[in-house]
Write an enzyme that holds these catalytic residues in place. Structure first.
Site, PDB file in Angstrom:
ATOM      1  N   ASN A   1      95.383  24.881  36.153  1.00 23.08           N
ATOM      2  CA  ASN A   1      95.960  26.058  36.813  1.00 23.08           C
ATOM      3  C   ASN A   1      94.890  27.053  37.262  1.00 23.08           C
ATOM      4  O   ASN A   1      95.185  28.232  37.498  1.00 23.08           O
ATOM      5  CB  ASN A   1      96.945  26.745  35.854  1.00 23.08           C
ATOM      6  N   GLU A   2      93.640  26.591  37.387  1.00 27.81           N
ATOM      7  CA  GLU A   2      92.521  27.484  37.684  1.00 27.81           C
ATOM      8  C   GLU A   2      92.780  28.419  38.869  1.00 27.81           C
ATOM      9  O   GLU A   2      92.471  29.603  38.818  1.00 27.81           O
ATOM     10  CB  GLU A   2      91.247  26.667  37.969  1.00 27.81           C
TER      11      GLU A   2
END
Ligand SMILES: CCCCCCCC/C=C\CC(=O)SCCNC(=O)CCNC(=O)[C@H](O)C(C)(C)COP(=O)(O)OP(=O)(O)OC[C@H]1O[C@@H](n2cnc3c(N)ncnc32)[C@H](O)[C@@H]1OP(=O)(O)O
Length: 303
Positions: free
Chosen positions: A178-179
């Site tokens: 989910n960077e």
């Protein structure tokens, strides 16, 4: 021999993990609950509990850095050292990686290690992260991730570097990279690992969107190999381990190396540049602001 040269190459480039130790208590040995002989003795450190079973050649390695197993520098270091210890002990052929913290496998990078820290600290931290990935990704042991909790970002990196992933069937236990939602970018070696696991198109979509997959979707996209009721995660991980250990070690190890070496070598060739990219990126004012805001949001979510 592909494996020998690959491993030697990796070893030359690896850090000396003990040089990173800060206030860790490694090497403790204590009898496991229920007692038993040497095969039942636990060892490990403050943040990594190792339960070895010499008879089966399998050790269970539990992350215990409450509340969420955030990957602090200490946890990264202790994981590398515990893995190295098992790797060097010919008794062991497989490791099951799991969490000792309820509801969370691993929350990913410890954001406090990169928020408001100086470039030297960020560099030291990132090298430790690279080190853990290289050690796990190239491990000659069979690694099975028994994912018994949420598994975002850096947690997913650890799971992806294992040979097989078993996820507990709980909609709160989402897994993925989910960077982008934090305003940061997965490094190329992590992107490569994602592509190697779920393919190019699915990775392109999931990485850009910062997707965190609930269990059924994670299974469908191929991010995990099995989804089972929570109380069966450990036993399923053991059954998977038996399946992998049924293959002769040398053939499996050489095949693993053949599949993974190019991806690992890419990082090994560019390790310093990757560290510099990371440091200059996370130390930017704008990135620091978005990381601080994300951390603040996490803290306020509580209660
Ligand atoms: C060239 C460019 C290079 C750029 C490179 C980028 C590198 C990319 C690689 C990896 C990136 C990462 O790993 S970034 C971290 C991403 N992680 C997350 O987004 C997860 C955040 N956490 C959560 O979603 C939740 O905490 C949870 C689902 C994991 C658990 O939820 P739960 O409700 O059980 O717990 P709380 O949310 O109440 O949290 C408890 C406590 O822990 C703190 N916390 C949580 N996560 C982190 C973290 N990652 N780092 C530090 N601290 C964390 C949280 O703030 C709470 O703290 P307090 O008790 O003080 O309030």
């Amino acid at each position: 021999m592909a494996l020998a040269s690959g491993v030697r190459f990796a070893e030359r480039a690896l850090l000396r993990p003990w040089a990173l130790l800060r206030g860790t208590t490694l090497g403790r040995t204590e009898p496991a609950a229920g007692g038993g002989g040497d095969g039942a003795r636990r060892f490990g450190s403050q943040r990594v509990l190792v339960e070895p079973d010499a008879a089966s050649g399998v050790a269970v390695m539990k992350l215990r850095n409450p509340p969420v197993n955030a990957l602090s520098l200490e946890l990264l270091t202790e994981l590398v050292i515990s893995l190295e210890k098992l790797e060097n002990d010919k008794t062991f052929r497989g490791v099951i990686l799991t969490s000792d913290c309820p509801r969370v496998f691993c929350a990913g990078l410890d954001l406090t290690e990169i928020c408001g820290r100086n470039p030297a600290h960020c560099a030291e931290y990132w090298k430790a992260m690279q080190e853990l990935w290289l050690r796990t990704y190239l491990s000659s042991l069979v690694l099975v991730a028994a994912i018994n909790g949420a598994c975002p970002a850096g947690g997913c990196i650890i799971a992806l570097s294992c040979d097989c992933r078993v996820l507990a069937d709980n909609p709160k236990y989402r897994i993925g990279l989910n960077e982008t939602l934090l305003g940061i970018i997965a490094p190329f070696w992590l992107k490569d690992t994602y592509v190697n696991t779920i393919g190019h198109r699915a990775s392109e979509q999931a990485l850009q969107l910062g997707s965190l997959f609930p269990p059924a979707e994670a299974l469908q996209v191929g991010l995990v190999d099995q989804v089972v009721p929570e109380d069966q995660v450990q036993s399923t991980a053991l059954s998977e381990m038996a399946r992998w250990l049924a293959v002769p070690d040398h053939a499996r190890q050489l095949t693993k190396n053949m599949m993974r070496k190019a991806t690992a070598d890419r990082l090994l060739r560019q390790r310093d540049a990757d560290t510099q990219n990371f440091v200059s990126f996370v130390c930017r004012d704008s990135i620091q602001k978005s990381l601080q805001a994300y951390l603040e949001k996490l803290r306020q979510r509580k209660g």
